[in-house]
Every structure is written in C-alpha cells, then in structure tokens.
Design an enzyme around this catalytic site. Structure first.
Site, short mmCIF file in Angstrom:
data_model
loop_
_atom_site.label_atom_id
_atom_site.label_comp_id
_atom_site.label_asym_id
_atom_site.label_seq_id
_atom_site.Cartn_x
_atom_site.Cartn_y
_atom_site.Cartn_z
N ASP A 292 0.84 -1.20 0.00
CA ASP A 292 0.00 0.00 0.00
C ASP A 292 0.88 1.25 0.00
OD1 ASP A 292 -2.08 1.86 0.39
OD2 ASP A 292 -3.15 0.56 1.77
N HIS B 242 -6.60 4.85 6.71
CA HIS B 242 -5.76 5.88 6.09
C HIS B 242 -5.97 7.15 6.90
CE1 HIS B 242 -4.23 3.87 2.39
NE2 HIS B 242 -5.18 3.02 2.72
N CYS C 294 -3.86 5.04 -2.58
CA CYS C 294 -4.27 4.16 -3.67
C CYS C 294 -4.42 5.01 -4.92
CB CYS C 294 -5.59 3.47 -3.32
SG CYS C 294 -6.28 2.56 -4.70
N ASN D 28 -1.36 5.45 5.10
CA ASN D 28 -1.98 4.63 6.15
C ASN D 28 -1.53 5.14 7.51
OD1 ASN D 28 -1.56 2.72 3.71
ND2 ASN D 28 -2.97 1.62 5.02
#
Ligand code: HMG
Ligand code: MG
Length: 315
Positions: free
Chosen positions: A27, A219, A250, A259
């Site tokens: 991520d 997030h 993303c 995050n």
C-alpha cells in the site's frame, strides 16, 4: 495497567495483544514510482527483523493499472525470509494467484469494495462481479493450502459514491467471509471516517462477522486514523493494518493519504499496555531509510519525535 486505568475511572476493555499487518511495501509503495526493487527488498528485510509477523510484500495486479507493483516477482525472490514472518501478496484474479504461487507467497489477499464506484474504478467490475471473480481464486488457493485474506475498501466513504451505509459494509464483509476469507480487513480508504461512524460501521459488521475475524485498515487523510483505531481496539479488534513511516495511498482513490503509521500504532499500543512484539526503534529506522529514498521525512509523528530526541541528546 488495567488496575491503574480502573482506579482512574478510565477502564475500557482493550485486548491484551494485537497483530500488526505491515502494508508499507505494498500500500505504501504502490503510489511511489521512484523506488527500486533493491530498496523494497531492503525495506522488507529491515521490517522482518523488527518483530513484525505479517508483511504484505507486493501485489500481482495488472502492471497497466499499477506499474509500481510490476516488480513484485523480483521483490519476493530477493527478500530474506524470516521463519516467523508471513509474506503475503495482493491478488486481483487467477492470473495474480498463479504469480503469487510461483513466487511462493505465504498467503494471498483479495480485494473488493463496499461501494460500487470504487470497485469499478479500482478493479473494473461491480462488487457482485468481483465476488464471482474471486470464487475460483479462493478455492484454488485453499486447495493449495494458502490462506486468503479479504480487503473491503470504502467502509466509511467512497470517493465516487459518497457515504457508505454500514449495512452495506456488513453485507459485503459477510460475503467475503462466506467465500472463504479467514479475515476481512475493513478499509477507510480515503481516511474520512471518525470514531462514531467507525463504531457504527463496526457494530453493523460484528452482527455478521465475529470481531476476531476482522482487521482495521485506516488511512490518515483527515488525521483521524489513531482515534479510529482506539475506537476499534475498544470494540474487540485485534488485527491492525499499518504502514511504516505512514506511507500509503491508492492510485484509484483520489486524495487518499498514507496509512496510519506503524510507529504511531506501536506507541499507542505501548501506552495502552497492549502487546505487539514489535520493536519501535527498528521500525522507525526502516521508516527513515525508505523516507530518505523518497526524499522526505516520515509522516509518523512518533518517528519524528524519536529523531528529535536523539538529535537533542547528541548536541
Ligand atoms: P481489466 O483491464 O478489466 O482486465 O483489469 P483485463 O483482464 O482486461 O487485463 C488488462 C491487462 O492486464 C491485460 O493485458 C491482462 O493480461 C493484464 P493486455 O492483454 O492488455 O496486455 N492483467 C494482468 N497482468 C498481470 N497480473 C495480473 C493481471 N490481470 C490482468 N494479475 C484488473 C482488471 C483487476 C486486472 C485491474 O483492474 C487491476 O489490476 N487492478 C488493480 C488495482 C490496484 O492494484 N489498486 C490498488 C490496490 S487496492 C487498495 O489499495 C485498497 C486497499 O489498500 C484497502 C483500502 O485502503 O481500502 C487494499
Ligand atoms: Mg489501503
């Protein structure tokens, strides 16, 4: 710790221990184009030595959609695997599963959304189609003894559809569980959730899926990730997704920031007397190294505070 909180009238039931799922290499780096495979491998190796037991090491998605993950093969074959660590891969379809198997990923994670808009933009299909697509992926993985984790995005808001009703989150979480996911990670993909809304969402999901089968994935776009995490811990969640140095985002969730930082999660857990088994200093060191490559400082406040303490001592 419990006695102390109780005496202070602050007793809130927290789990004695939690598992951290480190998503920084996936991520965290799926939005970053300037990171070489060697740097990803070095990051994962550093994280492996920190006591983390679960690291998402890459994604076997279409390189047309996310070119930054196109070197996941190199990454999987270059890392020094620690026997205590599960190295997982994100997989969108059977083709991704084949690659994850070839690279000897220990587990796979499939991913869909609680909102139609994000599902369509992220994996080019509806929620229903995604569940159909995942059916053979899960059954083939299970035949080979690979455990499957499920991500569910946009559990608070969707960048395309607006607020997501908690019942909708619950219903797709249940479908993922029924498909065979041993755990469902509930993602506040664009980081707009606040504790009360997260509590309502978790309340709805817990009616369908047991808390021990859930993880949270926050997030921090609006700075609420730690508050949401605190709320989730008080509701029996024991698996936390987090990302070293607060990396993340993303490409198909416009405006989504990183995050929740692993370092910040570790400091919070330490303060609440929750066992993680992870060394904060070592994670912070890994965070500074990858941030240096990215040409910035870690987003983690804890990491910045540790650094400033260290430099003050030296002067
Ligand atoms: P599509 O275009 O509908 O499907 O994409 P396709 O089958 O037509 O494939 C397009 C091209 O990709 C074809 O190549 C395929 O062969 C190839 P071409 O024939 O044009 O040369 N392809 C693949 N290549 C390598 N590996 C594969 C693969 N599959 C197809 N596995 C698809 C559908 C699902 C593939 C695409 O939409 C995709 O890969 N999406 C991934 C998007 C993504 O990775 N997003 C970020 C991760 S999700 C996230 O960050 C949220 C999360 O963190 C939780 C949260 O925060 O909420 C998990
Ligand atoms: Mg995410």
């Amino acid at each position: 710790m419990k006695a102390l909180l109780s005496r202070a009238g602050l007793l809130c039931e927290f789990p004695p221990a939690v598992t951290l799922v480190e998503v920084g290499a996936r991520d965290g780096l799926q939005n970053e184009s300037a990171v070489t495979s060697a740097a990803k491998i070095a990051l994962i190796d550093q994280l492996s030595a920190s006591g983390l037991t679960y690291i998402e090491a890459g994604a076997f998605v279409s390189p047309k959609w996310v070119p930054q993950m196109a070197d996941s093969h190199e990454v999987f074959s270059g890392i020094q695997r620690a026997p205590t660590v599960t190295y997982s891969a994100l997989v969108p379809n059977l083709r991704g599963l084949e690659q994850a198997i070839a690279c000897q990923a220990d587990e796979i994670a499939i991913f869909t959304s609680a909102s139609q808009g994000f599902c369509q933009h992220n994996i080019n299909c509806s929620i229903e189609q995604s569940l159909q697509r995942f059916e053979p992926v899960v059954s083939q993985a299970q035949q080979l003894g690979l455990k499957v984790r499920g991500y569910l995005s946009c559990v608070a808001d969707c960048p395309y559809d607006g607020p997501t009703p908690p019942e909708q989150v619950a219903s797709v979480a249940e479908a993922l569980r029924d498909l065979g996911c041993y755990q469902i990670s509930l993602g506040d993909t664009i980081g707009t959730g606040t504790p009360l809304r997260i509590a309502r969402m978790l309340e709805a999901v817990r009616k369908q899926v047991q808390a021990k089968q859930l993880a949270v994935h926050f997030h921090d776009t609006w700075g609420m990730a730690l508050a949401n995490l605190y709320q989730s811990l008080s509701m029996g969640i024991t698996t936390i997704d987090c990302s070293v140095a607060g990396l993340g985002g993303c490409p198909y969730a416009p405006g989504a920031a990183g995050n929740v930082a692993t370092e910040d999660v570790l400091y919070l857990c330490q303060g609440l007397g929750i066992h993680t088994g992870v060394d904060l200093q070592q994670v912070a060191k890994a965070g500074w190294a990858i941030s240096h490559i990215l040409g910035r400082r870690p987003i983690s406040k804890v990491s910045l505070a540790l650094y400033s303490k260290l430099t003050q001592k030296k002067t």
